[in-house]
Design a protein around this motif. Structure first.
Motif, short mmCIF file in Angstrom:
data_model
loop_
_atom_site.label_atom_id
_atom_site.label_comp_id
_atom_site.label_asym_id
_atom_site.label_seq_id
_atom_site.Cartn_x
_atom_site.Cartn_y
_atom_site.Cartn_z
N LEU A 196 10.80 12.99 5.56
CA LEU A 196 11.20 12.37 6.82
C LEU A 196 10.00 11.78 7.55
CD1 LEU A 196 13.58 11.85 8.73
CD2 LEU A 196 13.10 14.05 9.83
N THR A 197 8.85 12.44 7.44
CA THR A 197 7.64 11.94 8.10
C THR A 197 7.22 10.59 7.52
OG1 THR A 197 6.88 14.21 8.47
CG2 THR A 197 5.23 12.46 8.63
N ALA A 244 17.85 15.09 -0.68
CA ALA A 244 17.34 16.29 -0.01
C ALA A 244 16.23 15.88 0.93
CB ALA A 244 16.84 17.29 -1.05
N TRP A 245 16.33 16.30 2.17
CA TRP A 245 15.35 15.91 3.19
C TRP A 245 14.27 16.97 3.33
CZ3 TRP A 245 15.70 11.15 5.48
CH2 TRP A 245 16.92 10.48 5.33
N SER A 246 13.06 16.53 3.64
CA SER A 246 11.95 17.43 3.92
C SER A 246 11.12 16.83 5.05
CB SER A 246 11.08 17.65 2.68
OG SER A 246 10.49 16.43 2.27
N TYR A 247 10.24 17.63 5.60
CA TYR A 247 9.41 17.16 6.72
C TYR A 247 7.95 17.02 6.29
CZ TYR A 247 13.44 18.27 9.60
OH TYR A 247 14.69 18.31 10.15
N SER A 302 0.82 -1.21 0.00
CA SER A 302 0.00 0.00 0.00
C SER A 302 0.85 1.26 0.00
CB SER A 302 -0.93 0.01 1.21
OG SER A 302 -0.21 0.22 2.42
N LEU A 303 2.11 1.15 0.41
CA LEU A 303 2.99 2.32 0.37
C LEU A 303 3.20 2.79 -1.06
CD1 LEU A 303 5.75 1.29 2.96
CD2 LEU A 303 3.80 2.82 3.31
N GLY A 318 7.44 7.12 9.53
CA GLY A 318 6.17 6.42 9.68
C GLY A 318 6.24 4.99 9.17
N SER A 319 6.95 4.80 8.05
CA SER A 319 7.12 3.46 7.49
C SER A 319 7.93 2.58 8.43
CB SER A 319 7.79 3.53 6.12
OG SER A 319 7.01 4.28 5.21
#
Length: 290
Positions: free
Chosen positions: A220-221, A287-290, A89-90, A225-226
């Motif tokens: 990152l969320t 590149a990281w994001s939130y 489902s991801l 979460g995964s």
């Protein structure tokens, strides 16, 4: 055969090697989905293979009286299958973004076919799980002690938790069926576009884009979460086995256990190596994001 509080588990279905192999494959799928897009397709192929094998084992063990399966074993196998459904489902979530586009229509058609197949398998797992919860578990052997499973604590399987699982699987089946319908519609749309281009005597060739750096934007969320979701499934499986004193499932001494263990470890090592090599060569930046 009388049921006891302790019993010898089916090591071919959920022995140590099988469990670790599945955990590694799930981790590889999450790793690829979030960090290394080029490996996503192969990881999905491997995850589908694990998923189908576990469903086949579940049906064989719970549908054949000669297997003398215990109801708790059916739940453990169902938990493995449902974890695989969650991993699949991801793929519905937004994929990691990169600066490479896929201009070839046949690639979109392939992805649409793959997505429809995954959702069909998910629907099959949910359907058989519903059958087990309503009918199948009552036809299997029970232990003399209450079957204890993990749900953010210790709960009895054959109580309110069984009703809760029925609701969850029914909702999951509805979601899988709806997603399957959408993916089939998308598949027909992609096939229509491909056929139109084929009729115009246009046969797409493999593109040769200039060498450039792939920038992968990671949420990152989503990643955390995964990881948390995967951890919950692993804890649920391991505590269920430990709390119910299932024997003969903590060794890895047969081919049926070594194969998934080696396959899972090899897939994870391959993806890590590919990402590391690409990053060291300067072809991938994250590149990281939130």
């Amino acid at each position: 055969m009388d049921s006891l509080c302790e019993f010898e588990g089916n090591s071919d279905m959920y022995g140590l090697g099988v469990r670790i192999g599945c955990y590694l494959q799930w981790s590889t799928s999450i790793f690829a989905e979030n960090l290394y897009g080029p490996a996503v397709e192969s990881c999905r192929d491997a995850n589908t293979t694990f998923q189908f094998a576990m469903l086949a084992g579940l049906v064989l063990s719970t549908g054949n009286p000669k297997e003398n399966a215990v109801a708790l074993e059916g739940y453990i196998a169902l938990l493995f299958c449902f974890a695989s459904v969650w991993i699949a489902s991801l793929q519905v979530l937004p994929a990691p973004k990169s600066d490479h586009a896929d201009p070839l229509p046949w690639l979109n058609t392939k992805r649409a076919m793959r997505g429809a197949g995954d959702m069909l398998l998910n629907a099959a797992i949910c359907s058989y799980g519903i059958y087990l919860l309503y009918v199948g578990f009552d036809q299997l052997q029970r232990t003399t002690c209450p079957e204890t499973v993990f749900f953010f604590g210790s709960v009895e399987l054959f109580g309110w938790f069984r009703i809760f699982l029925k609701v969850v699987l029914i909702i999951s089946l509805i979601g899988s069926a709806a997603t399957l319908l959408l993916r089939i519609l998308s598949l027909f749309q992609q096939l229509y576009q491909f056929i139109n281009q084929w009729r115009q005597s246009y046969m797409p060739q493999s593109p040769n884009p200039p060498e450039r750096v792939r920038i992968v934007k990671i949420s990152l969320t989503k990643l955390l979460g995964s990881i948390v979701g995967l951890g919950i499934f692993i804890v649920a499986i391991e505590l269920t086995i430990a709390w119910n004193h299932i024997r003969n499932v903590y060794e890895c001494a047969s081919f049926s256990q070594l194969f998934p263990l080696v396959a899972g470890a090899t897939n994870l090592a391959r993806v890590i190596y590919q990402l590391t090599r690409s990053a060291v060569a300067g072809k991938t930046r994250i590149a990281w994001s939130y």
